[in-house]
Write a protein that holds these residues in place. Structure first.
Motif, PDB file in Angstrom:
ATOM      1  N   CYS A  48     -35.403  49.486 -39.641  1.00  0.00           N
ATOM      2  CA  CYS A  48     -35.139  48.738 -40.735  1.00  0.00           C
ATOM      3  C   CYS A  48     -36.541  48.681 -41.520  1.00  0.00           C
ATOM      4  O   CYS A  48     -37.690  48.263 -41.166  1.00  0.00           O
ATOM      5  N   MET A  49     -36.365  49.273 -42.963  1.00  0.00           N
ATOM      6  CA  MET A  49     -37.871  49.602 -43.741  1.00  0.00           C
ATOM      7  C   MET A  49     -37.214  48.585 -45.061  1.00  0.00           C
ATOM      8  O   MET A  49     -36.656  48.067 -45.465  1.00  0.00           O
ATOM      9  N   PHE A  50     -38.627  47.930 -45.123  1.00  0.00           N
ATOM     10  CA  PHE A  50     -38.917  46.906 -45.909  1.00  0.00           C
ATOM     11  C   PHE A  50     -39.472  47.488 -47.231  1.00  0.00           C
ATOM     12  O   PHE A  50     -39.632  48.889 -47.526  1.00  0.00           O
ATOM     13  N   HIS A  51     -39.553  46.643 -48.373  1.00  0.00           N
ATOM     14  CA  HIS A  51     -39.694  46.979 -49.545  1.00  0.00           C
ATOM     15  C   HIS A  51     -40.573  48.184 -49.770  1.00  0.00           C
ATOM     16  O   HIS A  51     -40.712  49.326 -50.499  1.00  0.00           O
ATOM     17  N   THR A  52     -42.006  48.023 -49.394  1.00  0.00           N
ATOM     18  CA  THR A  52     -43.191  48.986 -49.804  1.00  0.00           C
ATOM     19  C   THR A  52     -42.792  50.310 -49.059  1.00  0.00           C
ATOM     20  O   THR A  52     -43.031  51.263 -50.032  1.00  0.00           O
ATOM     21  N   ALA A  53     -42.239  50.400 -47.930  1.00  0.00           N
ATOM     22  CA  ALA A  53     -41.765  51.784 -47.263  1.00  0.00           C
ATOM     23  C   ALA A  53     -40.684  52.262 -48.097  1.00  0.00           C
ATOM     24  O   ALA A  53     -40.820  53.448 -48.297  1.00  0.00           O
ATOM     25  N   LEU A  54     -39.773  51.448 -48.428  1.00  0.00           N
ATOM     26  CA  LEU A  54     -38.658  52.113 -49.331  1.00  0.00           C
ATOM     27  C   LEU A  54     -39.155  52.712 -50.652  1.00  0.00           C
ATOM     28  O   LEU A  54     -38.544  53.728 -51.153  1.00  0.00           O
ATOM     29  N   GLN A  55     -40.189  51.881 -51.199  1.00  0.00           N
ATOM     30  CA  GLN A  55     -40.839  52.250 -52.515  1.00  0.00           C
ATOM     31  C   GLN A  55     -41.692  53.817 -52.253  1.00  0.00           C
ATOM     32  O   GLN A  55     -41.439  54.328 -53.181  1.00  0.00           O
ATOM     33  N   ALA A 104     -34.517  44.753 -47.758  1.00  0.00           N
ATOM     34  CA  ALA A 104     -34.872  45.897 -46.648  1.00  0.00           C
ATOM     35  C   ALA A 104     -33.327  46.902 -46.724  1.00  0.00           C
ATOM     36  O   ALA A 104     -32.328  46.253 -47.139  1.00  0.00           O
ATOM     37  N   GLN A 105     -33.878  47.887 -46.068  1.00  0.00           N
ATOM     38  CA  GLN A 105     -32.621  48.628 -45.420  1.00  0.00           C
ATOM     39  C   GLN A 105     -32.796  49.358 -44.290  1.00  0.00           C
ATOM     40  O   GLN A 105     -33.847  49.834 -44.012  1.00  0.00           O
ATOM     41  N   SER A 106     -31.660  49.529 -43.607  1.00  0.00           N
ATOM     42  CA  SER A 106     -31.669  50.227 -42.479  1.00  0.00           C
ATOM     43  C   SER A 106     -30.743  51.735 -42.573  1.00  0.00           C
ATOM     44  O   SER A 106     -29.541  51.405 -42.721  1.00  0.00           O
ATOM     45  N   ILE A 107     -31.312  52.860 -42.625  1.00  0.00           N
ATOM     46  CA  ILE A 107     -30.354  54.036 -42.644  1.00  0.00           C
ATOM     47  C   ILE A 107     -30.583  54.698 -41.215  1.00  0.00           C
ATOM     48  O   ILE A 107     -31.787  55.332 -41.079  1.00  0.00           O
ATOM     49  N   ASP A 108     -29.480  54.745 -40.455  1.00  0.00           N
ATOM     50  CA  ASP A 108     -29.526  55.742 -39.054  1.00  0.00           C
ATOM     51  C   ASP A 108     -30.259  56.905 -39.571  1.00  0.00           C
ATOM     52  O   ASP A 108     -30.090  57.888 -40.412  1.00  0.00           O
ATOM     53  N   GLY A 205     -36.868  37.457 -23.527  1.00  0.00           N
ATOM     54  CA  GLY A 205     -36.969  38.824 -24.441  1.00  0.00           C
ATOM     55  C   GLY A 205     -36.533  38.353 -25.867  1.00  0.00           C
ATOM     56  O   GLY A 205     -36.406  37.222 -26.192  1.00  0.00           O
ATOM     57  N   GLU A 206     -35.961  39.173 -26.326  1.00  0.00           N
ATOM     58  CA  GLU A 206     -35.569  39.134 -27.850  1.00  0.00           C
ATOM     59  C   GLU A 206     -34.367  40.182 -28.288  1.00  0.00           C
ATOM     60  O   GLU A 206     -34.165  41.186 -27.428  1.00  0.00           O
ATOM     61  N   LEU A 207     -33.465  39.413 -29.036  1.00  0.00           N
ATOM     62  CA  LEU A 207     -32.384  40.489 -29.611  1.00  0.00           C
ATOM     63  C   LEU A 207     -32.434  40.419 -31.079  1.00  0.00           C
ATOM     64  O   LEU A 207     -32.619  39.223 -31.753  1.00  0.00           O
ATOM     65  N   PHE A 208     -32.434  41.471 -31.683  1.00  0.00           N
ATOM     66  CA  PHE A 208     -32.459  41.873 -33.113  1.00  0.00           C
ATOM     67  C   PHE A 208     -30.945  42.408 -33.411  1.00  0.00           C
ATOM     68  O   PHE A 208     -30.555  43.210 -32.772  1.00  0.00           O
ATOM     69  N   VAL A 209     -30.461  41.790 -34.603  1.00  0.00           N
ATOM     70  CA  VAL A 209     -29.229  42.040 -34.930  1.00  0.00           C
ATOM     71  C   VAL A 209     -29.506  42.472 -36.714  1.00  0.00           C
ATOM     72  O   VAL A 209     -29.975  41.620 -37.436  1.00  0.00           O
ATOM     73  N   MET A 210     -29.193  43.714 -36.945  1.00  0.00           N
ATOM     74  CA  MET A 210     -29.474  44.310 -38.305  1.00  0.00           C
ATOM     75  C   MET A 210     -28.366  45.211 -38.773  1.00  0.00           C
ATOM     76  O   MET A 210     -27.640  46.033 -37.972  1.00  0.00           O
ATOM     77  N   PRO A 211     -27.736  44.841 -40.035  1.00  0.00           N
ATOM     78  CA  PRO A 211     -26.889  45.724 -40.694  1.00  0.00           C
ATOM     79  C   PRO A 211     -27.409  47.124 -41.073  1.00  0.00           C
ATOM     80  O   PRO A 211     -28.662  47.331 -41.315  1.00  0.00           O
TER      81      PRO A 211
END
Length: 420
Positions: A48-55, A104-108, A205-211
């Motif tokens: 999952c990439m946030f704004h600065t990384a996407l920029q 943010a965006q997540s691209i496989d 622990g933790e569970l993360f869910v993201m589109p």
């Protein structure tokens, strides 16, 4: 024209290779897999990439999939009431959604790395499909002006010595299990908002869910991070993808039933849609010495590998690539010597140190002031928003997260502003 070799075709290696290529450098990229092998292989991360990384990607005009990938506008946190799962499904003690200033965006990575690799070749870059050993680099270091090692696994990483002062953990702190799925329903509490969901189960622990966008279109990622030896640490040795998903859902039903409720109809995106493993978070010396005396510079998670609990891997890789790219271009025709290599890494570490500090803090049981902060975010939207945006700029956590007095002062200030 300066000749540069990049070993490793992940987020950072490809971003650097394509960036240097656009600046007129003669770039060779080594990958141990072809673009097709990557595209049809197993998932590699959650990215999952946030704004600065996407920029940084936009600046290089590499954001090919931006219009197709889901736009993640928020980051939610839910906390299970401690021990509530002893008698049945867990109860939720905290639930809120912070809004991101930039989506943010997540691209496989199978989609992105394969596409970027093909672009690099189409633009005239020299692509070598071959696993690299230390002996190969010994030879190449004499024929290239600079060798960058961006392959974060295998023999090459051993060339970079662990930095004990910056690496508090010597063992993995989480057991990781990832499933890419189709068919996940929406979260009824926050309709219409695409968000990353961070579900914290104290002591478990933790569970993360993201589109995300995957090879078969829009999907969601279910990502367990289990405390080693605990109830989530059950994926070791599970080879069958269907069994992996079944275990994932079984654990969701018990520990995060509010997420399980929307996952009853999910199925894996493809046979390669699962991943499990673990690794110790480690910072390494950025300079590798070859047997023949040559030097190579480590990139991204070769030299700074954090646990994925804070979702920073691809963000850090993008930020590292941007920093290294600037340092290389600014160097002009001067030699890429040891002093330059050290300074180039230090430039990246100025950002990366905040990620490492925050990630290592999140791996430990939370102190009382952090529990207060996360609880307050449920009542005070500015706190939720600030926490969410820290995923884009972890340096901000210095101002309100680590120090109980700063946390308290911040909460008083926000409460006062809310009252006014």
């Amino acid at each position: 024209m300066r000749k540069i070799l990049v070993v490793g075709a992940g987020q950072s290696g490809l971003q650097i290779a394509l960036g240097l290529q656009s600046q007129g450098y003669e770039v060779t990229l080594m990958s141990n897999r072809t673009a097709d092998e990557i595209r049809t292989g197993r998932v590699m991360s959650t990215q999952c990439m946030f704004h600065t990384a996407l920029q940084h990607e936009r600046d290089l005009q590499l954001n090919f999939w931006e219009s197709q990938a889901p736009k993640i506008e928020g980051l939610g946190v839910s906390v299970a009431a401690p021990g509530s799962w002893a008698e049945g499904p867990a109860a939720r003690a905290i639930d809120w959604l912070g809004r991101l200033d930039g989506y943010a965006q997540s691209i496989d990575q199978r989609v992105k790395m394969a596409g970027w690799m093909e672009t690099f070749a189409q633009r005239g870059g020299q692509l070598v499909i071959h696993g690299a050993a230390v002996g190969d680099l010994d030879y190449f270091s004499r024929t290239y002006d600079l060798v960058l090692v961006a392959a974060g696994k295998g023999e090459l990483v051993q060339m970079f010595a662990r930095d004990p002062e910056r690496s508090p953990y010597s063992e993995p702190q989480r057991a990781l299990a990832v499933s890419y799925v189709h068919g996940l329903g929406p979260r009824p509490e926050h309709p219409g908002t695409e968000g990353v969901r961070c579900n914290l189960v104290p002591g478990v622990g933790e569970l993360f869910v993201m589109p995300c966008l995957t090879t078969s279109g829009r999907a969601d990622i279910l990502f367990w991070e289990g405390i080693p030896g605990g109830p989530l640490d059950v994926f070791n040795g599970v080879k069958d993808p269907a069994e992996h998903l079944s275990l994932t859902l079984e654990l969701m039903e018990r520990y995060v039933p509010w997420e399980y409720a929307r996952a009853t109809k999910v199925e894996l995106t493809d046979a390669g849609g699962t991943l499990a493993g673990r690794y110790a978070p480690t910072v390494r010396n950025p300079i590798g010495r070859l047997p023949g005396g040559g030097l190579v510079l480590g990139v991204a998670d070769v030299v700074v590998a954090n646990d994925p609990i804070t979702g920073q891997g691809s963000n850090s890789a993008s930020k590292c690539a941007a920093a290294y790219l600037s340092s290389i271009v600014e160097r002009g025709d001067k030699p890429f010597d040891e002093e330059w290599m050290r300074a180039t890494f230090d430039r990246y570490w100025a950002t990366a140190q905040h990620v490492t500090k925050w990630t290592n803090a999140m791996l430990a049981p939370p102190p009382e002031h952090i529990l207060n902060l996360i609880g307050a975010a449920g009542e005070l939207q500015p706190v939720a928003d600030r926490f969410a945006n820290g995923f884009n700029d972890p340096a901000d956590f210095e101002n309100f997260f680590y120090d109980p007095e700063k946390t308290q002062a911040y909460l008083v200030e926000v409460s006062g502003a809310g009252a006014a």
